[in-house]
Write an enzyme that holds these catalytic residues in place. Structure first.
Site, PDB file in Angstrom:
ATOM      1  N   GLY A 141       0.838  -1.200   0.000  1.00 39.79           N
ATOM      2  CA  GLY A 141       0.000   0.000   0.000  1.00 39.79           C
ATOM      3  C   GLY A 141       0.867   1.240   0.000  1.00 39.79           C
ATOM      4  N   ASP A 154      -0.166   2.264   8.830  1.00 41.03           N
ATOM      5  CA  ASP A 154      -0.672   1.489   9.970  1.00 41.03           C
ATOM      6  C   ASP A 154       0.311   1.427  11.131  1.00 41.03           C
ATOM      7  OD1 ASP A 154      -3.032   0.949   8.684  1.00 41.03           O
ATOM      8  OD2 ASP A 154      -2.351  -0.959   7.867  1.00 41.03           O
ATOM      9  N   ARG A 159     -24.391  16.424  18.161  1.00 38.35           N
ATOM     10  CA  ARG A 159     -24.320  15.086  17.597  1.00 38.35           C
ATOM     11  C   ARG A 159     -23.125  14.315  18.124  1.00 38.35           C
ATOM     12  NH1 ARG A 159     -25.727  16.659  11.392  1.00 38.35           N
ATOM     13  NH2 ARG A 159     -27.974  16.453  11.584  1.00 38.35           N
ATOM     14  N   ALA A 189     -11.150  12.502  21.409  1.00 38.76           N
ATOM     15  CA  ALA A 189     -12.256  11.541  21.342  1.00 38.76           C
ATOM     16  C   ALA A 189     -12.660  11.074  22.740  1.00 38.76           C
ATOM     17  CB  ALA A 189     -11.858  10.347  20.485  1.00 38.76           C
ATOM     18  N   LYS A 207     -20.908  18.465  27.396  1.00 39.82           N
ATOM     19  CA  LYS A 207     -20.283  18.618  26.094  1.00 39.82           C
ATOM     20  C   LYS A 207     -21.355  18.828  25.021  1.00 39.82           C
ATOM     21  CE  LYS A 207     -15.908  16.236  26.728  1.00 39.82           C
ATOM     22  NZ  LYS A 207     -14.860  15.485  26.014  1.00 39.82           N
ATOM     23  N   HIS A 261     -20.937  17.766  21.967  1.00 42.90           N
ATOM     24  CA  HIS A 261     -20.765  16.724  20.967  1.00 42.90           C
ATOM     25  C   HIS A 261     -19.976  15.574  21.596  1.00 42.90           C
ATOM     26  CE1 HIS A 261     -16.980  18.963  20.921  1.00 42.90           C
ATOM     27  NE2 HIS A 261     -16.458  17.777  20.743  1.00 42.90           N
ATOM     28  N   GLU A 315     -10.688   0.367  11.661  1.00 44.14           N
ATOM     29  CA  GLU A 315     -11.438  -0.504  10.755  1.00 44.14           C
ATOM     30  C   GLU A 315     -11.698  -1.895  11.347  1.00 44.14           C
ATOM     31  OE1 GLU A 315      -8.968  -0.353   7.413  1.00 44.14           O
ATOM     32  OE2 GLU A 315     -10.550  -0.685   5.930  1.00 44.14           O
ATOM     33  N   HIS A 363      -9.845   6.288   1.988  1.00 41.49           N
ATOM     34  CA  HIS A 363      -8.533   6.402   1.359  1.00 41.49           C
ATOM     35  C   HIS A 363      -7.895   7.779   1.414  1.00 41.49           C
ATOM     36  CE1 HIS A 363      -9.331   2.373  -0.130  1.00 41.49           C
ATOM     37  NE2 HIS A 363      -8.063   2.305  -0.456  1.00 41.49           N
ATOM     38  N   ARG A 393      -4.521   7.924   2.984  1.00 39.52           N
ATOM     39  CA  ARG A 393      -3.288   7.483   2.324  1.00 39.52           C
ATOM     40  C   ARG A 393      -2.624   8.605   1.535  1.00 39.52           C
ATOM     41  NH1 ARG A 393      -1.853   2.645   2.834  1.00 39.52           N
ATOM     42  NH2 ARG A 393      -3.340   0.997   3.242  1.00 39.52           N
TER      43      ARG A 393
END
Lengths: 321, 321, 321, 321
Positions: free
Chosen positions: A11, A127, A162, A186, A213, A215, A222, A251, A254
């Site tokens: 890749g 990765d 959201r 996050a 918060k 949001h 993945e 993608h 990448r």
């Protein structure tokens, strides 16, 4: 050593181009001739070589992808294909080879080494799943792309109250997702290395809501289970405060201009790869260890697994409060 | 006119914040008091007002989303909800209202106007589907985001000889997809306004391959048929030269720092909205017409449809060769 | 330890905000109370404290600068000022202090430590001139800003056959300039640590011209001699092939969204600073050493000098060919 | 019409490349042969032509500068040079010419038209100082670059309570500075068209301080009087609240990836230029007028001056409060 070949495989990763540039110019500085292999291991089997001079790698520092193209080759796992590659290298008069690519490509490099080709590998993979280096070429650019994307999602998330489930690359490694989770604030990170329940994710979202918060962001690799699709459909039924949206970054991770960090890393590793070959080392991969560039046996690279630093997992949670 | 209220409604769009800033500071310049409605039409129904001074809108020029939050309100279609909004505006002593939002929000603004509220609308929607303005706040930023993403995809597409199907926002309007297709060098653009066949898409990809391109990009609006999922599965069976990948850009298109164009447009429209109210105009939406800012009746905005300029469709194909 | 204070001091650096966030949320996680010192050491002398909760540091991960403001304080070098700071910390009930800043600020932290304040320093400086850490908060973002700027300059340089002299920050340290030179493909790098002649610079530009390059880039640190102004005026008289232009990047190098790397580094260092204080360590600075976060005595930080890795200098030249 | 030539001239502007691409591919679509003139009018005089096919302009949509290079030619003002250009065009069998460039280049195009060359001009100049078009290719990208830079400066300005004097390009036109001032929230804008006093600038900075702002930004065009250097030295003596810094943005304003807007504008204008030539029009420049692409006589373009819309000046001040 008179003729050096350089190739990219597997890749693509941002920073492959600055690495090719470093290999070419360092080799030219030692008065070698340089051939580029076009199209990864499949190109090698077909003997697809192109001469590379100093001007051919001008202006590629800032370009994503790889000017030599790349591919994931299934054929190359076969002995006859490796034999054919060897024949092509000999026919072209190649004295040594630099292979820039991910874990599979390093195994390909090892196969060639075992057949007698003087080869040095350079780790490039967003990765960051390769043993023997702190970090691979491409990871930093990918993280910046992910962080930019999540910053954008947060703008719209905050405006609408959201929660977003954001899927990053990483089938088997949670490295990208974990780092991205910390630096994009996050609430929770889902990675293949640690199983989570739908309830735990729902709880994290609800906690963010209760803390006031506007949001919530959940970053998932993945390969994490449950998947973002499963999560979205199940959590939407629960009362978590926020409405849910899913974004699969795909993608774009990448591509893009290599970051400052990746350009420097690629330049250092590419330079060192050529120097190692000149010093008579072969069958190794260059890697970053702290501040130093080191050489690791390709046999170790191929057989060992890079561990994810788990202290980051707790940090992600603490900093999300 | 002593007290002005300002609100954002519907889907968020980058540039709403610079528009709020322009409304607030222009009104303050005329010595009005300004209230922000928090949370769109639902917030209006609940009487969720917050006073806005010059410093409250400092530093928001460069922030995506909307500091006043927003929501798509179903309730507001009901007469009782509109009645309630009216009561809240009166209770808060609001003399006039600026509504920043998309097509649905302009219809909400019209409903308030018909109930006697002095109201001016400002068009903000990344879909650019509102009658009465050449362009809406948010479109330019969204296009830049899409173009950046496709530039990244092209890096990896070229490196791997791949074709990408890229889905942009646009359920009913192909504006974003069409513009994005032209400026990102797409082979073909799929929009809800024009039906295409799977074969035509496959042909466009194959043509790109035959012309010697190293990649192909197809840009499709969300509402285009066949969908990118259908296309990907069917074309993968055919012999088109490239392997296929799908990327759904999703909500990143709504976020991000407003572009220079959107900041200027938002500043001009927001300024003019306040001036129009001072001049006694109401029941209109401000819009851009060529170089001028104009006022269009909300009744026309609500009942008429913006046409997509179809000459762009041919341009996209010509320039892709 | 019940109450923790956190401050930023000296020149600002991108990443100070994520670091403040990490300090605050880690401390809250240990159920401490957190006070922010507003305005650097001068603010400390005036007792300018503000309480910081979890929401106060929400949304600052992606913001440049520092929400606590900062300043270069001359006053703080005086014993009476340090005494006053001590009194203010006691009056506010502060049990420990985190100082985020550059070399001067770490010396300030040492002075407080010597007066008995439990203090841990965090290195933040785009110059990367602090002993005890591989890299400081802010360097990576600054490098990305510089590289983006030089990429833009190269577009116009190539179009016009021009040579650009680009001045980066760095009065006494050539770190930024040297790294930037390598990763932006500069012909030559001028740094305070190595004197160069006008002739050598002219030669490098002429070499680039003769090699068939369409442009030449020379990157110079602010403190390099001869200065870019001197170079420009003298080289313009010589026959080097390209016409010359000067660009002084200036303060844009200090601003901007923290990069992924800086956000992670700031998060790690901020987290560790609080943990060290809890573990009873004081009078140290946290630093990055390879992959690890380490603690270094502030006395060493204050008295020793970080060396520039000179192998990069040769690499810059080799890769420019 | 069988053979079309295309050239870029004068200062470069981002978007020239997408315009070249549009000219080439539109012409190829009409089955013409296309020649690129390398190096502006000086290249034309030397007969420096290169054939351009569809693949030659692949991948240049996102590249700043111009692949055809450019230069400001003094020679071309001389009749003998124009005569020589005519000879070269005839010798190469060129039937028509597209000239992409600024005001001076349009005058060059007019000179060729008057000598009988079928020519159409395309306006490209970041200064936006060309009569006959609402906006030139390059302006939007330059504005985005300026705004990004000022956003960065504001980060550091806010952290230090500083006022920044920011100089943009614009020797004779204040367009860039004025627009940039509005959209970056500047306190005041200094342009060549309006003289300001040192006192007025000092007052604007002091007002910002008194209103409680943490920074002040003054945007000045290169040609504004007093100059930023004069201002900085004089205001530093006064008591304005903030300390002063100067940043000269310089040539980064010319570079960078063309924005979405510039790519579309360049594509539309380039396409239309070819169509006009096919329709038998010559001696005109294409321009944007509202939503339409129009044709303006080069004689008018050469003799008339674009006026700056002065209502923006007041808007800048109102929105800065």
């Amino acid at each position: 050593m008179r003729t050096l070949a350089v190739m990219t495989a597997g890749g693509d990763a941002p920073g492959m181009n600055p690495c090719i540039r470093a290999v070419v110019r360092t080799a030219l500085n030692y008065e070698m001739k340089v051939l580029g292999v076009v199209g990864g291991f499949d190109g090698l089997i077909r003997g697809n070589f192109t001469p590379l001079g100093a001007r051919d790698v001008g202006g590629i520092l800032q370009r994503g992808g790889t000017i030599l193209q790349t591919a994931r080759s299934k054929t190359f796992l076969e002995p006859f294909a490796q034999q054919e590659a060897l024949r092509q290298l000999n026919a072209a008069g190649v004295d040594a080879l630099v292979v820039i690519g991910g874990g599979g490509s390093q195994r390909g490099a090892l196969a060639l080494h075992q057949r007698g080709v003087p080869v040095v590998g350079v780790p490039a993979s967003i990765d960051n799943d390769i043993y023997g280096t702190d970090i691979c070429i491409g990871v930093d650019t990918a993280l910046n792309t992910i962080v930019d994307a999540i910053d954008k999602l947060r703008d719209t998330a905050s405006s609408h109250n959201r929660a977003f489930l954001v899927e990053t690359m990483g089938h088997e490694s949670g490295y990208l997702a974990l780092q991205a989770g910390i630096i994009s604030g996050a609430e929770l990170v889902l990675i293949p290395e640690i199983e989570t329940s739908v309830e735990a994710v729902a709880q994290a979202i609800q906690d963010a809501y209760r803390r006031g918060k506007t949001h919530a962001i959940i970053v998932a690799a993945e390969g994490a289970r449950p998947s973002v699709a499963q999560l979205a459909s199940q959590i939407d039924e629960m009362e978590v405060g926020f409405t849910m949206r899913v974004t699969i970054l795909g993608h774009i991770q990448r591509g893009g201009k290599p970051s400052a960090f990746d350009r420097l890393l690629a330049s250092r590793l590419g330079t060192r790869a050529v120097e190692l070959l000149r010093e008579g080392r072969r069958g190794v991969m260059v890697g970053l260890s702290g501040r130093e560039v080191v050489a690791v046996d390709l046999a170790d690279v191929a057989s060992r697994k890079r561990e994810l630093p788990m202290e980051y997992y707790q940090m992600a949670i603490t900093l999300a409060r």
